[in-house]
Design a protein around this motif. Sequence first.
Motif, mmCIF file in Angstrom:
data_model
loop_
_atom_site.group_PDB
_atom_site.id
_atom_site.type_symbol
_atom_site.label_atom_id
_atom_site.label_comp_id
_atom_site.label_asym_id
_atom_site.label_seq_id
_atom_site.Cartn_x
_atom_site.Cartn_y
_atom_site.Cartn_z
ATOM 1 N N ALA A 70 14.973 34.877 24.661
ATOM 2 C CA ALA A 70 15.481 35.365 25.951
ATOM 3 C C ALA A 70 16.945 35.017 26.157
ATOM 4 N N THR A 71 17.330 33.781 25.775
ATOM 5 C CA THR A 71 18.697 33.307 26.068
ATOM 6 C C THR A 71 19.554 33.117 24.827
ATOM 7 N N GLY A 72 18.925 32.999 23.669
ATOM 8 C CA GLY A 72 19.662 32.700 22.442
ATOM 9 C C GLY A 72 20.021 31.233 22.304
ATOM 10 N N GLU A 73 19.633 30.409 23.283
ATOM 11 C CA GLU A 73 19.992 28.996 23.281
ATOM 12 C C GLU A 73 18.952 28.171 22.519
ATOM 13 N N PHE B 37 7.026 42.731 23.687
ATOM 14 C CA PHE B 37 6.449 41.388 23.744
ATOM 15 C C PHE B 37 7.274 40.592 24.747
ATOM 16 N N PRO B 38 6.632 39.734 25.569
ATOM 17 C CA PRO B 38 7.380 38.986 26.585
ATOM 18 C C PRO B 38 8.377 37.996 25.978
ATOM 19 N N LEU B 39 9.641 38.137 26.336
ATOM 20 C CA LEU B 39 10.702 37.307 25.770
ATOM 21 C C LEU B 39 10.507 35.823 26.060
ATOM 22 N N ASP B 40 9.928 35.490 27.203
ATOM 23 C CA ASP B 40 9.805 34.095 27.602
ATOM 24 C C ASP B 40 8.891 33.295 26.684
ATOM 25 N N TYR B 41 8.126 33.968 25.850
ATOM 26 C CA TYR B 41 7.185 33.268 24.969
ATOM 27 C C TYR B 41 7.556 33.431 23.501
ATOM 28 N N LEU B 42 8.757 33.945 23.244
ATOM 29 C CA LEU B 42 9.162 34.265 21.880
ATOM 30 C C LEU B 42 10.372 33.416 21.473
ATOM 31 N N TYR B 43 10.304 32.862 20.257
ATOM 32 C CA TYR B 43 11.352 31.963 19.773
ATOM 33 C C TYR B 43 11.686 32.292 18.322
ATOM 34 N N ALA B 44 12.899 31.932 17.928
ATOM 35 C CA ALA B 44 13.391 32.213 16.582
ATOM 36 C C ALA B 44 13.664 30.907 15.833
ATOM 37 N N ASP B 45 13.316 30.902 14.560
ATOM 38 C CA ASP B 45 13.547 29.748 13.692
ATOM 39 C C ASP B 45 14.251 30.239 12.436
ATOM 40 N N PRO B 46 15.560 30.518 12.521
ATOM 41 C CA PRO B 46 16.255 31.161 11.401
ATOM 42 C C PRO B 46 16.295 30.319 10.131
ATOM 43 N N GLU B 47 16.269 29.009 10.251
ATOM 44 C CA GLU B 47 16.326 28.144 9.070
ATOM 45 C C GLU B 47 14.939 27.693 8.621
ATOM 46 N N ARG B 48 13.895 28.180 9.279
ATOM 47 C CA ARG B 48 12.513 27.899 8.900
ATOM 48 C C ARG B 48 12.184 26.407 8.928
ATOM 49 N N LYS B 49 12.799 25.681 9.856
ATOM 50 C CA LYS B 49 12.588 24.237 9.918
ATOM 51 C C LYS B 49 11.153 23.885 10.294
ATOM 52 N N ALA B 50 10.596 24.580 11.290
ATOM 53 C CA ALA B 50 9.209 24.309 11.690
ATOM 54 C C ALA B 50 8.245 24.681 10.564
ATOM 55 N N THR C 271 16.951 35.474 13.583
ATOM 56 C CA THR C 271 17.827 35.071 14.672
ATOM 57 C C THR C 271 17.305 35.631 15.995
ATOM 58 N N PRO C 272 17.793 35.113 17.130
ATOM 59 C CA PRO C 272 17.322 35.618 18.421
ATOM 60 C C PRO C 272 17.519 37.116 18.603
ATOM 61 N N ASP C 273 18.584 37.676 18.039
ATOM 62 C CA ASP C 273 18.791 39.119 18.201
ATOM 63 C C ASP C 273 17.728 39.922 17.451
ATOM 64 N N LYS C 274 17.251 39.397 16.323
ATOM 65 C CA LYS C 274 16.152 40.051 15.606
ATOM 66 C C LYS C 274 14.864 39.932 16.407
ATOM 67 N N ALA C 275 14.670 38.768 17.037
ATOM 68 C CA ALA C 275 13.487 38.569 17.877
ATOM 69 C C ALA C 275 13.471 39.560 19.035
ATOM 70 N N ARG C 276 14.647 39.821 19.599
ATOM 71 C CA ARG C 276 14.714 40.745 20.737
ATOM 72 C C ARG C 276 14.382 42.174 20.334
ATOM 73 N N ILE C 277 14.642 42.535 19.085
ATOM 74 C CA ILE C 277 14.266 43.874 18.621
ATOM 75 C C ILE C 277 12.753 44.029 18.698
ATOM 76 N N LEU C 278 12.025 43.039 18.185
ATOM 77 C CA LEU C 278 10.564 43.078 18.263
ATOM 78 C C LEU C 278 10.108 43.100 19.716
ATOM 79 N N ALA C 279 10.716 42.224 20.536
ATOM 80 C CA ALA C 279 10.293 42.103 21.938
ATOM 81 C C ALA C 279 10.495 43.409 22.701
ATOM 82 N N GLU C 280 11.570 44.115 22.427
ATOM 83 C CA GLU C 280 11.880 45.345 23.159
ATOM 84 C C GLU C 280 11.048 46.527 22.672
ATOM 85 N N ARG C 281 10.807 46.596 21.374
ATOM 86 C CA ARG C 281 10.165 47.785 20.817
ATOM 87 C C ARG C 281 8.641 47.685 20.766
ATOM 88 N N LEU C 282 8.095 46.455 20.778
ATOM 89 C CA LEU C 282 6.640 46.338 20.677
ATOM 90 C C LEU C 282 5.909 46.797 21.940
#
Length: 262
Positions: free
Chosen positions: A87-90, A159-172, A146-157
């Motif tokens: 949602a925020t990219g933060e 999916f609620p942005l408030d429950y969606l997160y990005a892990d670009p480096e796959r740390k988790a 990245t968050p911008d890739k996540a937003r593509i899924l959220a907008e086109r599916l």
Amino acid sequence: MAVTTAASLPRLSLPPAATRSTGTSSRFRLKLASVPSCRGHSFSLRLHRSPVVPAAAASSPSVPTSSPEPGSGIGDALGGVAIFSAATGEPVLIRDLWDQNEGMAVVALLRHFGCPCCWELALTLKETKERFDAAGVKLIAVGVGTPDKARILAERLPFPLDYLYADPERKAYDLLGLYFGLGRTFFNPASVKVFSRFDSLKEATKNYTIEATPDDRPSVLQQGGMFVFKGKELLYARKDEGTGDHAPLDDVLNICCKVPVA
């Protein structure tokens, strides 16, 4: 009985020219051909032998460790991982996403935002969210990219942005020991399960676009998993054995509903 043909199925979309060492003494370099859409196109895989490199140089943080066990204390370690809000990219620490004392959370790790099977899982999670809410359980969906890739899924599916997160480096993903590699992604027997879900896959990918695929091309070889926490305590852990091998949501809901929520 209706017969599903290979040509009618949404394809797993692959980005161009990714490379990944296999960690063996005789190495191969994987080249992935790009696919412009998820329907009506095929992909090719080409393996090229590369020079042997020292084992230390070939090591990868994505080589899976053993799967965490319930009560293993993995919640403390995972809580310190920073992911990014779609949602925020933060950045946000995972431990800040739910009450670390008594709060219940389902943490669903998708493969990546350009994976058609993950669009299907995201749609299923969205349709199940009311049941999670009724049980007092926080839904957290994480994907590679990245968050911008996540937003593509959220907008086109969508999916609620408030429950969606990005892990670009796959740390988790690394911390939880989730599978990574060519065999797990394309050739694992568990992946055939997706063909029994043709209707849901077709519905989820109506507005699919390959543009949601991570720019970090080796990330398409990442597998996901599903985890349930009460506070910091891990109650349920399941790693996807292959692409589309998602945790049964009935099992997840049974765990959530059996545990009293404060």
